[in-house]
Design an enzyme around this catalytic site. Structure first.
Site, PDB file in Angstrom:
ATOM      1  N   CYS A  69      83.203  31.347 -47.960  1.00  0.00           N
ATOM      2  CA  CYS A  69      84.518  31.895 -48.238  1.00  0.00           C
ATOM      3  C   CYS A  69      85.154  30.985 -49.270  1.00  0.00           C
ATOM      4  O   CYS A  69      84.582  29.985 -49.655  1.00  0.00           O
ATOM      5  CB  CYS A  69      85.371  31.870 -46.979  1.00  0.00           C
ATOM      6  SG  CYS A  69      84.558  32.605 -45.558  1.00  0.00           S
ATOM      7  N   ARG A  95      83.586  34.328 -54.063  1.00  0.00           N
ATOM      8  CA  ARG A  95      82.939  33.717 -52.894  1.00  0.00           C
ATOM      9  C   ARG A  95      82.955  34.621 -51.670  1.00  0.00           C
ATOM     10  O   ARG A  95      82.336  34.308 -50.648  1.00  0.00           O
ATOM     11  CB  ARG A  95      83.635  32.399 -52.534  1.00  0.00           C
ATOM     12  CG  ARG A  95      83.604  31.378 -53.645  1.00  0.00           C
ATOM     13  CD  ARG A  95      84.415  30.172 -53.268  1.00  0.00           C
ATOM     14  NE  ARG A  95      83.764  29.375 -52.260  1.00  0.00           N
ATOM     15  CZ  ARG A  95      82.926  28.378 -52.502  1.00  0.00           C
ATOM     16  NH1 ARG A  95      82.640  28.071 -53.743  1.00  0.00           N
ATOM     17  NH2 ARG A  95      82.387  27.704 -51.526  1.00  0.00           N
ATOM     18  N   TRP A 114      84.178  35.937 -46.604  1.00  0.00           N
ATOM     19  CA  TRP A 114      82.909  36.662 -46.532  1.00  0.00           C
ATOM     20  C   TRP A 114      82.494  36.558 -45.074  1.00  0.00           C
ATOM     21  O   TRP A 114      82.206  35.470 -44.576  1.00  0.00           O
ATOM     22  CB  TRP A 114      81.873  36.019 -47.447  1.00  0.00           C
ATOM     23  CG  TRP A 114      80.597  36.798 -47.534  1.00  0.00           C
ATOM     24  CD1 TRP A 114      80.383  37.950 -48.228  1.00  0.00           C
ATOM     25  CD2 TRP A 114      79.347  36.483 -46.914  1.00  0.00           C
ATOM     26  NE1 TRP A 114      79.085  38.364 -48.079  1.00  0.00           N
ATOM     27  CE2 TRP A 114      78.425  37.487 -47.277  1.00  0.00           C
ATOM     28  CE3 TRP A 114      78.904  35.451 -46.085  1.00  0.00           C
ATOM     29  CZ2 TRP A 114      77.099  37.489 -46.845  1.00  0.00           C
ATOM     30  CZ3 TRP A 114      77.583  35.456 -45.658  1.00  0.00           C
ATOM     31  CH2 TRP A 114      76.703  36.472 -46.036  1.00  0.00           C
ATOM     32  N   ASN A 117      86.032  27.325 -44.686  1.00  0.00           N
ATOM     33  CA  ASN A 117      84.834  27.837 -45.349  1.00  0.00           C
ATOM     34  C   ASN A 117      83.666  27.173 -44.639  1.00  0.00           C
ATOM     35  O   ASN A 117      83.586  25.944 -44.621  1.00  0.00           O
ATOM     36  CB  ASN A 117      84.839  27.455 -46.827  1.00  0.00           C
ATOM     37  CG  ASN A 117      83.485  27.678 -47.474  1.00  0.00           C
ATOM     38  OD1 ASN A 117      82.766  28.605 -47.108  1.00  0.00           O
ATOM     39  ND2 ASN A 117      83.113  26.838 -48.419  1.00  0.00           N
ATOM     40  N   GLY A 118      82.796  27.985 -44.053  1.00  0.00           N
ATOM     41  CA  GLY A 118      81.637  27.390 -43.392  1.00  0.00           C
ATOM     42  C   GLY A 118      81.455  27.954 -42.002  1.00  0.00           C
ATOM     43  O   GLY A 118      81.933  29.048 -41.702  1.00  0.00           O
ATOM     44  N   GLU A 122      63.501  40.521 -61.120  1.00  0.00           N
ATOM     45  CA  GLU A 122      64.903  40.230 -61.438  1.00  0.00           C
ATOM     46  C   GLU A 122      65.631  41.504 -61.901  1.00  0.00           C
ATOM     47  O   GLU A 122      66.782  41.744 -61.519  1.00  0.00           O
ATOM     48  CB  GLU A 122      64.947  39.133 -62.515  1.00  0.00           C
ATOM     49  CG  GLU A 122      66.319  38.736 -63.007  1.00  0.00           C
ATOM     50  CD  GLU A 122      67.266  38.193 -61.943  1.00  0.00           C
ATOM     51  OE1 GLU A 122      66.855  37.980 -60.789  1.00  0.00           O
ATOM     52  OE2 GLU A 122      68.451  38.013 -62.260  1.00  0.00           O
ATOM     53  N   LYS A 143      68.884  42.919 -59.968  1.00  0.00           N
ATOM     54  CA  LYS A 143      70.174  43.151 -60.641  1.00  0.00           C
ATOM     55  C   LYS A 143      70.652  44.569 -60.365  1.00  0.00           C
ATOM     56  O   LYS A 143      71.811  44.793 -60.047  1.00  0.00           O
ATOM     57  CB  LYS A 143      70.067  42.954 -62.167  1.00  0.00           C
ATOM     58  CG  LYS A 143      69.935  41.561 -62.675  1.00  0.00           C
ATOM     59  CD  LYS A 143      71.145  40.672 -62.512  1.00  0.00           C
ATOM     60  CE  LYS A 143      71.125  39.955 -61.214  1.00  0.00           C
ATOM     61  NZ  LYS A 143      70.668  38.644 -61.116  1.00  0.00           N
ATOM     62  N   GLU A 198      71.736  45.059 -56.617  1.00  0.00           N
ATOM     63  CA  GLU A 198      72.942  44.395 -56.110  1.00  0.00           C
ATOM     64  C   GLU A 198      74.226  44.913 -56.713  1.00  0.00           C
ATOM     65  O   GLU A 198      75.251  44.892 -56.038  1.00  0.00           O
ATOM     66  CB  GLU A 198      72.841  42.863 -56.200  1.00  0.00           C
ATOM     67  CG  GLU A 198      72.710  42.290 -57.556  1.00  0.00           C
ATOM     68  CD  GLU A 198      72.483  40.782 -57.535  1.00  0.00           C
ATOM     69  OE1 GLU A 198      72.712  40.126 -56.524  1.00  0.00           O
ATOM     70  OE2 GLU A 198      72.065  40.265 -58.579  1.00  0.00           O
ATOM     71  N   HIS A 202      47.768  50.055 -55.477  1.00  0.00           N
ATOM     72  CA  HIS A 202      47.404  49.694 -54.099  1.00  0.00           C
ATOM     73  C   HIS A 202      48.420  50.188 -53.073  1.00  0.00           C
ATOM     74  O   HIS A 202      48.477  49.672 -51.967  1.00  0.00           O
ATOM     75  CB  HIS A 202      47.203  48.177 -53.998  1.00  0.00           C
ATOM     76  CG  HIS A 202      46.099  47.680 -54.868  1.00  0.00           C
ATOM     77  ND1 HIS A 202      44.776  47.977 -54.628  1.00  0.00           N
ATOM     78  CD2 HIS A 202      46.114  46.966 -56.023  1.00  0.00           C
ATOM     79  CE1 HIS A 202      44.026  47.448 -55.572  1.00  0.00           C
ATOM     80  NE2 HIS A 202      44.822  46.830 -56.438  1.00  0.00           N
ATOM     81  N   LYS A 243      79.096  34.893 -54.080  1.00  0.00           N
ATOM     82  CA  LYS A 243      78.426  34.110 -55.122  1.00  0.00           C
ATOM     83  C   LYS A 243      77.605  32.952 -54.561  1.00  0.00           C
ATOM     84  O   LYS A 243      76.513  32.691 -55.028  1.00  0.00           O
ATOM     85  CB  LYS A 243      79.490  33.591 -56.088  1.00  0.00           C
ATOM     86  CG  LYS A 243      78.932  32.888 -57.293  1.00  0.00           C
ATOM     87  CD  LYS A 243      78.486  33.874 -58.335  1.00  0.00           C
ATOM     88  CE  LYS A 243      77.778  33.220 -59.497  1.00  0.00           C
ATOM     89  NZ  LYS A 243      76.820  34.127 -60.125  1.00  0.00           N
TER      90      LYS A 243
HETATM   91  C1  F6R Z   1      71.538  37.422 -57.620  1.00  0.00           C
HETATM   92  C2  F6R Z   1      72.168  36.285 -57.031  1.00  0.00           C
HETATM   93  C3  F6R Z   1      71.600  35.714 -55.769  1.00  0.00           C
HETATM   94  C4  F6R Z   1      71.485  34.197 -55.938  1.00  0.00           C
HETATM   95  C5  F6R Z   1      71.040  33.555 -54.620  1.00  0.00           C
HETATM   96  C6  F6R Z   1      70.835  32.062 -54.777  1.00  0.00           C
HETATM   97  O1  F6R Z   1      72.197  37.848 -58.765  1.00  0.00           O
HETATM   98  O2  F6R Z   1      73.120  35.793 -57.562  1.00  0.00           O
HETATM   99  O3  F6R Z   1      70.375  36.270 -55.454  1.00  0.00           O
HETATM  100  O4  F6R Z   1      70.562  33.943 -56.945  1.00  0.00           O
HETATM  101  O5  F6R Z   1      72.020  33.768 -53.642  1.00  0.00           O
HETATM  102  O6  F6R Z   1      71.993  31.442 -55.223  1.00  0.00           O
HETATM  103  P1  F6R Z   1      71.948  29.985 -55.821  1.00  0.00           P
HETATM  104  O7  F6R Z   1      71.221  30.035 -57.102  1.00  0.00           O
HETATM  105  O8  F6R Z   1      73.385  29.599 -55.989  1.00  0.00           O
HETATM  106  O9  F6R Z   1      71.241  29.134 -54.822  1.00  0.00           O
END
Ligand code: F6R
Length: 632
Positions: free
Chosen positions: A2, A27, A74, A100-101, A505, A509, A512, A528, A627
């Site tokens: 959060c 966050r 979150w 946060n946590g 990737e 993208k 998400e 397969h 994030k």
């Molecule tokens: C995808 C994305 C997540 C992060 C993952 C790891 O766009 O942002 O999949 O890559 O949560 O986050 P970090 O790199 O901060 O450990």
């Protein structure tokens, strides 16, 4: 995970808290709330959903409070409902708390408090904190010798009972000139203004007000009053600390004319690659220079000497960067490399291998799984004979993060702060870090010739211009193309070799931010099983770059075409078989196969962005995501 923010000073707190929360919404955005102290009471306003809901509610509340705390959530424990939103308060509504946590031992504390007659109003782990504080006040003396404040003592007594990883900010109507802030394994910084002080989970929340910050360390409590900041450890000893100046400009956290942060960040990628080239590579090096290294990562011999193996732990997009990294480390430096999901590695670590470098890749430096995997690796190698001892390297965009504090050797990915929840520019910067690392090792181990080394570095220097060309020439076309896929239900992304992680990737993208089901596959695996998914309704994006697997990818794409899939090619080849089989062709520049991932990912980022934007979705804050994932 959060975002928390706090203010004490001479200005009206509400607007400062709201603007801070706006910068922290990346966050988490399941609910938001603020608590201020006004006319002797705590005023707490909370709302489910995004911050604008809280803003509307606050329009009806008039307060000129000069102290307050705020939170954007979150959800972990308890549904994203208003009754679970922070701040949480004690029964008498005198103490307000944001966290946060996670409080790991909350159920036993909750039971104990219930036995004592405390009633709970939420399902969260956090609510135990205001009740524990109230309980302390109930039984405490009027003052504690040598302590500047009973409120500080109440918090100190409470945090000693908590287990977990958390950052906390608290205010109390009975101590209206004190904002208390705690850090235990979740980030929090204190900001120093002119007669005003701030706290925040992340610096963008306070950068418009001050650049002087002090990140708290684990086990520290700060007491902020209108007169200054005091920092203590959990034992109550006063610590000497110095704020430092942030090298962050408030413009970096604005959209600067782009519709979304994600698009702005996609466009920042040429600059990011340039920054990495300047920082990682020696501009004066040439093939006949036998004294200097072409790479200047500044990593010491204890990382490199007698290296036999590399293991990488990461999550999500960082895990994809790590797979590109594996390819580079094996193909260029000849070092066997394994990539693990951090969340899996924690519970099923590989047997201990000697002379092994463990790399943690995390843009935020706060991902709980990655940090825990690294901590576990460090711990299990402690006390072992030298060749089994831990060698840790972190690749992060936030060197000031928990990862940065935990690991000595860091490669800073220099992408600048990334606000869009979907990682774009930080991914490209992680790739740059892996190019530098693999080339440094290749140079030291002489696993490739100086001429080949020079060729790759020269190729890397062309990349920023090539990304610019792709953005300039292809964005409009990709946007048009995206409109045709706004209603598509499933997508397949294919790649092979070094572009297989780029297929993953591209799919991530799209999933998400557009909520469209998408899968990335190594192109040769389609036959397969997954090929059964294909029909005219399932488009296939194939990354086909000239090199070791070009013909193979084209054949795999043919197999998909034979099942009526619409084929979108990301390729520098626009004649021959490619021109014939691809229904839509997104050209990228022709570069060395090893460098192609930095270019092929760009159209995939744009495709995901434009599909999501066309669907009218909240690109920067997709549902259910945050994030940095600071929970397990
Ligand atoms: C995808 C994305 C997540 C992060 C993952 C790891 O766009 O942002 O999949 O890559 O949560 O986050 P970090 O790199 O901060 O450990």
């Amino acid at each position: 995970m959060c975002g928390i923010v706090g203010y004490i000073g001479t200005q009206t707190a509400t607007e400062i808290l709201l603007s801070g929360l706006e910068k922290l919404e990346y966050r988490g955005y399941d609910s938001a709330g603020i608590a201020t102290i006004w006319e002797g009471d705590v005023n707490c306003v909370r709302a489910k959903g995004k911050l604008h809901n809280l803003r509307s509610k606050l329009e009806q509340v008039e307060t000129h409070a000069q102290i307050g705390i705020g939170h954007t959530r979150w959800a972990t424990h308890g549904k994203p409902e208003e009754y679970n939103a922070h701040p949480h308060m004690d029964a008498a509504m005198r103490v307000a708390v944001v966290v946060n946590g996670i409080i790991e031992n909350y159920s036993e504390l909750r039971e104990e408090l219930k036995q004592k007659g405390y009633q709970f109003r939420s399902d969260t782990d956090v609510e135990v904190i205001p009740h524990l504080i109230a309980d302390f006040f109930k039984h405490s003396p009027a003052s504690v010798p040598f302590s500047p404040s009973l409120f500080l003592e109440a918090v100190r007594d409470t945090v000693k009972k908590l287990r977990g990883a958390f950052a906390i900010a608290l205010i109390s109507a009975d101590y209206p000139d004190e904002l208390i802030v705690v850090r235990q394994q979740a980030p929090i910084v204190i900001g120093f203004g002119q007669g005003e002080f701030f706290c925040a989970s992340d610096t963008p929340a306070i950068i418009s007000y001050t650049r002087a910050v002090l990140p708290l360390d684990n086990g520290e409590i700060a007491r902020l009053t209108p007169l200054g900041v005091e920092v203590y450890n959990f034992a109550g000893e006063r610590l000497k600390k110095q704020p430092r100046l942030l090298n962050l400009n408030p413009m970096m956290v604005e959209k600067q004319g782009f519709k979304h942060f994600m698009l702005k960040e996609i466009y920042e990628q040429p600059g990011v690659v340039r920054a990495c080239l300047d920082a990682y590579f020696n501009a004066d090096w040439n093939v006949s220079d036998s004294t200097n290294s072409p790479v200047k990562l500044g990593l010491s011999a204890d990382i490199y000497s007698d290296l036999e193996q590399i293991q990488i732990v990461a999550c999500g997009t960082s895990w994809h960067a790590a797979i590109v990294g594996k390819y580079l480390l094996e193909q260029l430096a000849g070092i066997p490399t394994q990539v693990h999901y951090a969340s899996e590695f924690r519970y099923a670590p590989t047997p201990l291998t000697p002379n092994t470098l463990t790399i943690g890749v995390t843009q935020s430096g706060e991902t709980a799984d990655t940090l825990a995997a690294l901590a576990m690796e460090k711990e299990r190698r402690q006390g072992k004979e030298p060749k089994y001892q831990a060698r840790l390297l972190g690749i992060t965009n936030r060197p000031e993060s928990t990862l940065g504090q935990m690991i000595f050797h860091i490669i800073n990915t220099l992408a600048g702060i990334e606000i869009g929840v979907a990682a774009t520019k930080t991914f490209v910067a992680q790739l740059m870090a892996f190019y530098a690392l693999a080339l440094d090792l290749a140079y030291l181990r002489q696993s490739i010739s100086p001429t080949r080394l020079q060729e790759i570095i020269n190729g890397l220097r062309q990349i920023p211009g090539e990304i610019e060309a792709t953005l300039e020439k292809q964005e409009h076309y990709i946007e048009q193309l995206a409109h045709e896929f706004a209603e598509t239900k499933d997508f397949i992304f294919l790649g092979r070799g070094i572009n297989y992680p780029i297929a993953l990737e591209g799919a991530l993208k799209l999933k998400e931010i557009s909520y469209i089901h998408a899968e990335g596959y190594p192109a040769g695996e389609m036959k397969h099983g997954p090929i059964a998914l294909l029909d005219a309704k399932v488009p296939v994006v194939a990354i086909a770059t000239p090199g070791s697997v070009y013909e193979k990818v084209i054949s795999n794409a043919q197999e998909a075409k034979a099942r009526d899939s619409r084929l979108i090619g990301v390729t520098p080849v626009n004649d021959g078989e490619a021109a014939e089989i691809f229904n839509d062709l997104i050209p990228v520049s022709k570069v060395d196969e090893l460098l192609s991932p930095i270019l092929t990912v760009i159209p995939l980022q744009l495709l995901a962005y434009h599909i999501a934007a066309r669907r009218g979705l909240d690109v920067d804050q997709p549902r259910n995501l945050a994030k940095s994932v600071t929970v397990e």
